[in-house]
Design an enzyme around this catalytic site. Structure first.
Site, PDB file in Angstrom:
ATOM      1  NE  ARG A   1      -3.361  -0.012   2.889  1.00 41.53           N
ATOM      2  CZ  ARG A   1      -2.926   0.044   4.157  1.00 41.53           C
ATOM      3  NH1 ARG A   1      -2.315   1.127   4.598  1.00 41.53           N
ATOM      4  NH2 ARG A   1      -3.130  -0.952   4.982  1.00 41.53           N
TER       5      ARG A   1
ATOM      6  CE1 TYR B   1     -13.053  15.022 -15.949  1.00 40.91           C
ATOM      7  CE2 TYR B   1     -12.829  14.608 -13.612  1.00 40.91           C
ATOM      8  CZ  TYR B   1     -13.114  14.163 -14.881  1.00 40.91           C
ATOM      9  OH  TYR B   1     -13.477  12.867 -15.065  1.00 40.91           O
TER      10      TYR B   1
ATOM     11  CG  ASP C   1      -6.285  19.018 -13.408  1.00 40.81           C
ATOM     12  OD1 ASP C   1      -5.492  18.545 -14.241  1.00 40.81           O
ATOM     13  OD2 ASP C   1      -7.438  18.558 -13.229  1.00 40.81           O
TER      14      ASP C   1
ATOM     15  CE  LYS D   1      -8.981  11.615 -18.478  1.00 44.79           C
ATOM     16  NZ  LYS D   1      -9.354  12.818 -17.757  1.00 44.79           N
TER      17      LYS D   1
HETATM   18  C1  LIG Z   1      -9.977  13.120 -16.507  1.00 49.05           C
HETATM   19  C2  LIG Z   1      -9.601  14.315 -15.711  1.00 49.05           C
HETATM   20  C3  LIG Z   1      -9.541  14.264 -14.310  1.00 49.05           C
HETATM   21  C4  LIG Z   1      -9.925  13.024 -13.524  1.00 49.05           C
HETATM   22  O1  LIG Z   1      -9.068  11.961 -13.786  1.00 49.05           O
HETATM   23  P1  LIG Z   1      -9.505  10.395 -13.711  1.00 49.05           P
HETATM   24  O2  LIG Z   1      -8.227   9.711 -14.052  1.00 49.05           O
HETATM   25  O3  LIG Z   1     -10.600  10.215 -14.716  1.00 49.05           O
HETATM   26  O4  LIG Z   1      -9.973  10.134 -12.336  1.00 49.05           O
HETATM   27  C5  LIG Z   1      -9.145  15.402 -13.629  1.00 49.05           C
HETATM   28  N1  LIG Z   1      -8.830  16.538 -14.291  1.00 49.05           N
HETATM   29  C6  LIG Z   1      -8.896  16.632 -15.632  1.00 49.05           C
HETATM   30  C7  LIG Z   1      -8.543  17.911 -16.297  1.00 49.05           C
HETATM   31  C8  LIG Z   1      -9.286  15.528 -16.392  1.00 49.05           C
HETATM   32  O5  LIG Z   1      -9.373  15.629 -17.724  1.00 49.05           O
END
Ligand SMILES: *Cc1c(COP(=O)(O)O)cnc(C)c1O
Length: 380
Positions: free
Chosen positions: A53, A105, A178, A203
């Site tokens: 973990r 998001y 982010d 992504k």
């Molecule tokens: C997809 C996304 C998230 C969330 O990520 P997950 O891997 O789907 O949990 C957060 N911020 C942005 C800008 C995103 O495109």
């Protein structure tokens, strides 16, 4: 790990920091599925690792590379982008005041408005594209965190990272970014003054639409960072070793993928900004886009592979268009090698503030001319 410190980030990525397996001489890391690690006769841990973990070599390899790419001090990988983002908020304390952007998001916005607010965080949404608004809303001594997202999902609006870092620090708060859309290829938020960078590694970092993962990188290792790490190691939002291994493998091609996707997105944006059936193209690389000046100053080598089209005819026009596409795949998510398109308001539901005529597009690695032709025929 023998790579000279002086190499550029793309070199560090391509060679996964020069990994070498001491047991076999292999330069591809093995996957370590063990949940636990042995102690010696003296009861000391043989490797320093205790249990999977908190500790796993596959997390450590992905984290070390991302730390290098972001120019940070430490990284933690998480089981999703959402678990990475929420770890930053869960590391705060009930009563703390937090500024968040009015465009962010969707799933995070829902969590902040619902769960985080119920839990006692005082969440205030402001238009972060105007640093003066954030400066007016910040409460010195009370605001603990400013969260921004740039370019933002799904309207691509741009926030000035250096300006917001300054506003945060003068108030005694920290700035988290982010940077999922920008990737470390185009922006290094920590070099611009941010304290934390978060990625949905699902992504671009992984880049192949086959892993859900997240990451947070910190500029400094301090108590605040230990609390974020504890959200993973104690609350348990862990990534599996195989997913961590895939993530490292994906990051090795990050620089070539993102460079090609950005070039292609720029051409598509320019092409459709003159199309009679397109109301507007939202892309930071267009000189006419409102955030272009700030984007040009804080992004290098391109503006990313994400753009949105606002098409004539409202939601019916947008849905009719995507129904006719033959090459672009109709699906949510982004950052993979295949181009994706989605009618964002349908995904976000009735509470959505996203314009009904907006199509969010993630440009993949197909030939740009094929992508343009497909959109042309669908626009009719
Ligand atoms: C997809 C996304 C998230 C969330 O990520 P997950 O891997 O789907 O949990 C957060 N911020 C942005 C800008 C995103 O495109």
């Amino acid at each position: 790990m023998s790579l000279p410190d002086s190499v550029r980030p793309s070199t560090a990525a391509a060679q996964a920091l020069g990994f070498l397996d001491p047991a076999t001489g292999a330069f591809v890391p093995p996957i370590q599925p063990a949940t636990t690690y042995e102690r010696g006769a003296d009861n000391r841990l043989l490797s320093g690792r205790l249990y999977s973990r908190p500790d796993n070599p596959n997390y450590e390899q992905a984290e070390a590379l991302l730390t290098r790419l972001e120019g940070g001090a430490a990284t933690a990988v998480f089981s999703s982008g959402m678990s990475a983002a929420t770890a930053v908020f869960l590391a705060l304390k009930p009563g703390d005041h937090v500024l968040v952007p009015d465009v962010t998001y969707w799933a995070l916005r829902n969590w902040l408005v619902g769960w985080a607010t119920d839990w006692g965080l005082r969440i205030e949404a402001v238009d972060m594209t105007e640093p003066a608004r954030a400066a007016a809303a910040v409460r010195p001594g009370e605001t603990r965190l400013i969260w921004i997202e740039t370019p933002a999902n799904p309207t691509l609006v741009i926030t000035d990272i250096a300006a917001l870092a300054d506003i945060a620090h003068r108030a005694g708060a920290r700035l988290a970014v982010d940077s999922t859309f920008a990737t470390p290829v185009h922006t290094q938020p920590l070099a611009l003054g941010a304290d934390l960078v978060m990625h949905s590694a699902t992504k671009y970092l992984n880049g192949h639409s086959d892993v859900v993962a997240g990451a947070v990188t910190a500029a400094a290792v301090n108590d605040a960072w230990q609390r974020i790490k504890a959200v993973r190691s104690q609350a348990g939002a862990v990534l599996g070793p195989f997913e961590a291994w895939l993530l490292l493998r994906g990051m090795r091609t990050l620089f070539v993928r993102v460079a090609a996707q950005s070039r292609s997105a720029q051409r598509i944006a320019e092409h459709f900004s003159r199309h009679p059936k397109v109301e507007a193209v939202l892309y930071p690389g267009l000189p006419t886009f409102s955030g272009h000046g700030v984007a040009a100053s804080q992004m290098r080598g391109g503006f990313g592979g994400m753009l949105s089209l606002r098409v004539k005819g409202g939601a019916p026009g947008a849905l009719a268009l995507i129904g006719k596409l033959r090459l672009w795949r109709r699906a949510t998510s982004l950052g993979g090698v295949e181009s994706l398109v989605e009618h964002r308001a349908s995904v976000e539901g009735p509470q959505s503030a996203t314009p009904a005529d907006l199509l969010r597009m993630s440009v993949g690695l197909e030939d740009t001319d094929d992508l343009i032709l497909d959109l042309e025929q669908a626009l009719g």
